[in-house]
Design an enzyme around this catalytic site. Structure first.
Site, mmCIF file in Angstrom:
data_model
loop_
_atom_site.group_PDB
_atom_site.id
_atom_site.type_symbol
_atom_site.label_atom_id
_atom_site.label_comp_id
_atom_site.label_asym_id
_atom_site.label_seq_id
_atom_site.Cartn_x
_atom_site.Cartn_y
_atom_site.Cartn_z
ATOM 1 N N LYS A 1 30.570 44.771 32.422
ATOM 2 C CA LYS A 1 30.945 44.278 33.746
ATOM 3 C C LYS A 1 30.031 44.806 34.855
ATOM 4 O O LYS A 1 29.741 44.104 35.802
ATOM 5 C CB LYS A 1 32.375 44.718 34.087
ATOM 6 C CG LYS A 1 33.378 44.612 32.947
ATOM 7 C CD LYS A 1 34.012 43.257 32.900
ATOM 8 C CE LYS A 1 35.063 43.080 31.837
ATOM 9 N NZ LYS A 1 35.557 44.173 31.090
ATOM 10 N N GLU B 1 39.202 49.728 33.249
ATOM 11 C CA GLU B 1 37.934 49.425 33.939
ATOM 12 C C GLU B 1 38.196 48.824 35.309
ATOM 13 O O GLU B 1 37.469 49.091 36.268
ATOM 14 C CB GLU B 1 37.085 48.457 33.106
ATOM 15 C CG GLU B 1 36.327 49.127 31.978
ATOM 16 C CD GLU B 1 35.254 48.225 31.395
ATOM 17 O OE1 GLU B 1 34.272 47.933 32.084
ATOM 18 O OE2 GLU B 1 35.424 47.797 30.236
ATOM 19 N N HIS C 1 37.720 50.165 40.013
ATOM 20 C CA HIS C 1 37.242 49.471 41.216
ATOM 21 C C HIS C 1 38.145 49.688 42.423
ATOM 22 O O HIS C 1 37.834 49.231 43.521
ATOM 23 C CB HIS C 1 37.149 47.951 40.962
ATOM 24 C CG HIS C 1 36.096 47.566 39.989
ATOM 25 N ND1 HIS C 1 36.330 47.492 38.643
ATOM 26 C CD2 HIS C 1 34.797 47.246 40.163
ATOM 27 C CE1 HIS C 1 35.217 47.124 38.037
ATOM 28 N NE2 HIS C 1 34.275 46.970 38.931
HETATM 29 C C1 IKT Z 1 36.362 40.090 32.254
HETATM 30 O O1 IKT Z 1 36.956 40.548 31.267
HETATM 31 O O2 IKT Z 1 35.446 39.294 32.185
HETATM 32 C C2 IKT Z 1 36.744 40.564 33.596
HETATM 33 C C3 IKT Z 1 38.208 40.422 33.899
HETATM 34 C C4 IKT Z 1 38.476 39.148 34.611
HETATM 35 C C5 IKT Z 1 38.566 38.035 33.655
HETATM 36 C C6 IKT Z 1 38.643 36.748 34.376
HETATM 37 C C7 IKT Z 1 39.304 35.712 33.540
HETATM 38 C C8 IKT Z 1 39.869 34.683 34.418
HETATM 39 C C9 IKT Z 1 40.804 33.734 33.762
HETATM 40 O O3 IKT Z 1 41.088 33.838 32.565
HETATM 41 O O4 IKT Z 1 41.274 32.844 34.487
HETATM 42 C C10 IKT Z 1 38.651 41.546 34.799
HETATM 43 C C11 IKT Z 1 37.749 41.796 35.938
HETATM 44 N N1 IKT Z 1 38.817 42.738 34.058
#
Ligand code: IKT
Length: 369
Positions: free
Chosen positions: A163, A234, A238
């Site tokens: 990320k 994680e 933030h």
């Molecule tokens: C990630 O795992 O990519 C980040 C996470 C957010 C995922 C977004 C998925 C959106 C959806 O399914 O609509 C998070 C920042 N941990």
């Protein structure tokens, strides 16, 4: 279509779901899976159902649940897990208990190992791609894992779902080494960065200049909380007052106290997510013009907000407009992380077979700007 063989490093939430999703992809054969306890390898294809059933509820507790040693097997990761513990009630049926922490070794296909990563490297000739399904609790964890593959002479695809923006630079520093070794490294290939970065790159094609990219995600994680504790940790890094180091040190109970303080719904603004540098390196916009934020609800499986990518720019004929990409409210985070991860994995393998090595972000595997 040529068959692609792949391995997963880490059998926590992401590794397990990636194996499961791969069952629906004809051209993808999972041949290896490991965690820090051991390795399962079968070049005829792993029996994913057996592996998942054997390891269900049998993951380590603590922040190290996905983690594997990068130090040659001493297991001395900074976030090493401990024994069974209690955890958040995820299904309304009381407090659940972790399993005995044997991890992948609970599967009849696996054997215990002092150095699971080396097992995978040693079998690397038969593995087209390795998905690093491990949390990056230390910023250099994934780069250090890549170093082991470099040292071990692996030539193929390495792919992660990391990320943090700053990790991309660390991988770029190794770009020449990857090129010499014949490694195609695909970084940031989950949901965001990953699917949403790719969506932004596509939406940008209407414009001759992109002025703003806004990524806003919604995740409902009531029943998925246990599988995704690493992601929640994680995310907490933030929040104001926390960073990756302090979040790594939090106990499960402290994480749950933070969640409870927010009544189960946490909003994140201006997250350090690599969508920014990955869009910049693809020439789409400046990193500073990209913002990532979202809402996590651990009290409901419904998304608290629709996941949206908004790309604003100027067209060749002088209009200023915003192209918007939305995810369905019923596509789960697991679907939106692991489907794209495997899609980018396949794209990376095709690049690798074509002799293209080095570091690639998701937007570089799509139409260029
Ligand atoms: C990630 O795992 O990519 C980040 C996470 C957010 C995922 C977004 C998925 C959106 C959806 O399914 O609509 C998070 C920042 N941990």
């Amino acid at each position: 279509m040529d068959e692609i063989t792949f391995a997963v490093l880490g059998t926590g939430g992401i590794g397990r779901r990636a194996l499961e999703v791969s069952q629906h992809k004809d051209a993808l054969t999972p041949v290896a899976a490991c965690d820090r306890h051991g390795t399962a390898i079968d070049f005829d294809g792993l029996d994913v159902d057996e592996l998942l059933a054997a390891t269900e509820g049998n993951i380590d507790s603590g922040p190290g649940d996905d983690e594997i040693a990068t130090d040659g097997g001493s297991g001395a990761t900074a976030a090493d897990g401990v024994g069974p513990t209690q955890q958040r009630d995820t299904g309304g049926d009381g407090v659940k208990q972790h399993g005995d922490g044997k991890g992948v070794v609970a599967s009849s296909q696996a054997r215990a190992s002092e150095d699971p990563i080396q097992d995978v490297i040693d079998h690397g000739d038969g593995i087209d791609a390795v998905l690093l399904a491990v949390p990056n609790y230390e910023h250099d964890f994934i780069p250090r894992t890549a170093d082991r593959f470099l040292e071990g002479g692996y030539a193929g695809v390495l792919i992660d779902v990391l990320k943090r923006s700053r990790v991309i630079d660390m991988l770029d520093e190794r770009s020449a080494d990857f090129e010499d070794a014949g490694i195609t490294f695909v970084c940031g290939a989950g949901a965001t960065p990953g699917l949403l970065t790719g969506a932004a790159a596509l939406a940008a094609q209407s414009f001759v200049e992109v002025t703003e990219v806004e990524i806003w995600w919604g995740v409902g994680l009531k029943s998925g909380y246990e599988d995704n504790r690493g992601t929640v940790r994680e995310d907490i890094a933030h929040l104001p007052g926390y960073d990756i180091e302090t979040a790594r040190e939090l106990s499960d109970e402290e994480i749950e106290a933070i969640i409870d303080d927010h009544d189960g719904v946490i909003e994140f603004q201006d997250m350090e997510h690599a969508d920014d540098v990955l869009l910049e390196r693809a020439g789409i916009c400046e990193a500073e013009d990209v913002t990532v934020g979202g809402i996590l609800d651990v009290e409901s499986d419904a998304k608290p907000t629709t996941t949206t990518v908004s790309v604003t720019g100027r067209t060749f004929d002088g209009e200023t407009a915003t192209n918007t990409f939305e995810l369905g409210d019923r596509t789960s985070m697991e679907a939106n992380v692991n489907g794209p991860a495997l899609g980018y994995l396949s794209a990376g393998v095709r690049r690798n077979w074509a002799g293209e090595y080095g570091v690639f972000g998701p937007a570089e595997l799509l139409p260029r700007f």
